[in-house]
Structure formats: structure tokens, C-alpha cells
Design an enzyme around this catalytic site. Structure first.
Site, PDB file in Angstrom:
ATOM      1  N   LYS A 160       0.823  -1.213   0.000  1.00  0.00           N
ATOM      2  CA  LYS A 160       0.000   0.000   0.000  1.00  0.00           C
ATOM      3  C   LYS A 160       0.861   1.268   0.000  1.00  0.00           C
ATOM      4  O   LYS A 160       2.072   1.214   0.290  1.00  0.00           O
ATOM      5  CB  LYS A 160      -0.936  -0.040   1.212  1.00  0.00           C
ATOM      6  CG  LYS A 160      -1.940  -1.208   1.151  1.00  0.00           C
ATOM      7  CD  LYS A 160      -2.943  -1.137   2.303  1.00  0.00           C
ATOM      8  CE  LYS A 160      -3.947  -2.270   2.224  1.00  0.00           C
ATOM      9  NZ  LYS A 160      -4.984  -2.158   3.285  1.00  0.00           N
TER      10      LYS A 160
ATOM     11  N   HIS B 178      -2.071  -5.467   1.520  1.00  0.00           N
ATOM     12  CA  HIS B 178      -3.352  -6.161   1.347  1.00  0.00           C
ATOM     13  C   HIS B 178      -3.095  -7.647   1.142  1.00  0.00           C
ATOM     14  O   HIS B 178      -2.065  -8.028   0.586  1.00  0.00           O
ATOM     15  CB  HIS B 178      -4.050  -5.594   0.096  1.00  0.00           C
ATOM     16  CG  HIS B 178      -5.251  -6.376  -0.333  1.00  0.00           C
ATOM     17  ND1 HIS B 178      -6.495  -6.175   0.224  1.00  0.00           N
ATOM     18  CD2 HIS B 178      -5.399  -7.379  -1.232  1.00  0.00           C
ATOM     19  CE1 HIS B 178      -7.357  -7.023  -0.333  1.00  0.00           C
ATOM     20  NE2 HIS B 178      -6.720  -7.763  -1.223  1.00  0.00           N
TER      21      HIS B 178
HETATM   22  P1  ADP Z   1      -8.053  -6.655   5.596  1.00  0.00           P
HETATM   23  O1  ADP Z   1      -7.234  -5.747   4.691  1.00  0.00           O
HETATM   24  O2  ADP Z   1      -7.246  -7.135   6.769  1.00  0.00           O
HETATM   25  O3  ADP Z   1      -8.719  -7.789   4.846  1.00  0.00           O
HETATM   26  P2  ADP Z   1     -10.658  -5.352   5.686  1.00  0.00           P
HETATM   27  O4  ADP Z   1     -10.983  -6.113   4.446  1.00  0.00           O
HETATM   28  O5  ADP Z   1     -11.610  -5.451   6.829  1.00  0.00           O
HETATM   29  O6  ADP Z   1      -9.200  -5.747   6.236  1.00  0.00           O
HETATM   30  O7  ADP Z   1     -10.518  -3.808   5.352  1.00  0.00           O
HETATM   31  C1  ADP Z   1      -9.892  -3.389   4.148  1.00  0.00           C
HETATM   32  C2  ADP Z   1      -8.953  -2.249   4.465  1.00  0.00           C
HETATM   33  O8  ADP Z   1      -9.723  -1.138   4.951  1.00  0.00           O
HETATM   34  C3  ADP Z   1      -7.949  -2.504   5.600  1.00  0.00           C
HETATM   35  O9  ADP Z   1      -6.810  -3.225   5.192  1.00  0.00           O
HETATM   36  C4  ADP Z   1      -7.613  -1.101   6.037  1.00  0.00           C
HETATM   37  O10 ADP Z   1      -6.706  -0.462   5.126  1.00  0.00           O
HETATM   38  C5  ADP Z   1      -8.986  -0.424   5.945  1.00  0.00           C
HETATM   39  N1  ADP Z   1      -9.722  -0.498   7.205  1.00  0.00           N
HETATM   40  C6  ADP Z   1     -10.314  -1.589   7.765  1.00  0.00           C
HETATM   41  N2  ADP Z   1     -10.905  -1.301   8.932  1.00  0.00           N
HETATM   42  C7  ADP Z   1     -10.690   0.038   9.139  1.00  0.00           C
HETATM   43  C8  ADP Z   1     -11.060   0.951  10.174  1.00  0.00           C
HETATM   44  N3  ADP Z   1     -11.763   0.558  11.243  1.00  0.00           N
HETATM   45  N4  ADP Z   1     -10.654   2.241  10.051  1.00  0.00           N
HETATM   46  C9  ADP Z   1      -9.947   2.659   8.974  1.00  0.00           C
HETATM   47  N5  ADP Z   1      -9.579   1.844   7.949  1.00  0.00           N
HETATM   48  C10 ADP Z   1      -9.939   0.550   8.034  1.00  0.00           C
HETATM   49 MG    MG Z   2     -10.197  -7.730   3.407  1.00  0.00          MG
END
Ligand code: ADP
Ligand code: MG
Length: 139
Positions: A11, A117
């Protein structure tokens, strides 16, 4: 049976901090083969499409702005049990909860700017890989 392909993207925070080399080294040392890789940048609209599944979440607008704020490095990776093993290597979404030694523990700046990611299923790995690379099936 679990598939052997996952999709990742370093990222903007981690690219901007000069951590592409260190993160790529960790990925390879963990046994993943890089099948495709490039340096690119998303528009806000493209970031919105990539994260469309989160469009009802309160952080969606900020996330799209952040993800289009600088260069990213998307990659297609190969390894047995790729999706699950890669999620373990990157650690929890919130870096304060990510296990010691994981990529997010070492390099993330915040829950939003969390360095990297990782796809959450075999199906999404193919969809997300195809978002950045053509002929994904050849990998
Ligand atoms: P992951 O990337 O671990 O699969 P998610 O799919 O839940 O997590 O979320 C996608 C992306 O959104 C995260 O990697 C992060 O960059 C952002 N994100 C997730 N939750 C939050 C939050 N509570 N506040 C701000 N950004 C968030
Ligand atoms: Mg995710």
C-alpha cells in the site's frame, strides 16, 4: 482443496516509506513465488471499485482517498495454501493487534495505512489479481 494463488498489494504508506524491498524479501523468504508484480497507482474511482465490498463502511471514503494517494505494488503470489498462509504472514488488519514479526506489525502505520493487502479467499484472489493483471489464469 485450498488454491495455490493469492493476490497482494503493497500500500502507499509502505511504498512511500521505501519498504518495498524489505517486504518483498519477507514474502519470498516465507516461501511465496512472485508470479506477477508492478508499480502502479490507482485513481480514487479505481480504489472505490477495488474496495466496493466496503462501500457501506464508515471508513470507505477515507480508504479510497488513501489508497489513491500514492504508488502501490500489486503482486500475484504462488504457494501451497496461499491465501491462508499469506494472511498469517501479514497479520491482523489493526497493526496494534498484529502478531510480532508479521508484515503489518513491522511496517504498518495505522489501521488504515496498514502496509499491505492480502486476499481473503481463493475466489477473491482471482478477482483481485484480474483487477491489475491480464491473463491471470496463466499464472
Ligand atoms: P483486511 O485488509 O485485513 O482484509 P478489511 O478487508 O476489513 O481488512 O478492510 C480493508 C482495508 O480497509 C484494511 O486493510 C484497512 O486499510 C482499511 N480499514 C479496515 N478497517 C478500518 C477501520 N476501522 N478504520 C480505517 N480503515 C480501516
Ligand atoms: Mg479484506
Amino acid at each position: 482443496m485450498a488454491g495455490n494463488i493469492t493476490f497482494t498489494m503493497i500500500k502507499p504508506d509502505a511504498v512511500g516509506a521505501g519498504n518495498v524491498g524489505a517486504i518483498t524479501k519477507m514474502i519470498q523468504e516465507a516461501g511465496f513465488t512472485i508470479k506477477a508484480m508492478k508499480l502502479t497507482k490507482m485513481s480514487g474511482e479505481r480504489a472505490g471499485q477495488f474496495y466496493a465490498v466496503h462501500k457501506e463502511r464508515p471508513f470507505y471514503a477515507d480508504l479510497c482517498k488513501y489508497m489513491s494517494s500514492g504508488a502501490i505494488v500489486p503482486m500475484i503470489l504462488e504457494k501451497d495454501n496461499a491465501v491462508e498462509d499469506f494472511r498469517k504472514l501479514i497479520g491482523a488488519t489493526d497493526p496494534t493487534k498484529a502478531e510480532a514479526g508479521t508484515i503489518r506489525n513491522l511496517f504498518a502505520k495505522s489501521i488504515e495505512a496498514n502496509a499491505i493487502h492480502g486476499s481473503d479467499s481463493d475466489e477473491n484472489a482471482l478477482i483481485e489479481g484480474s483487477f491489475f493483471f491480464s491473463q491471470t489464469e496463466q499464472f
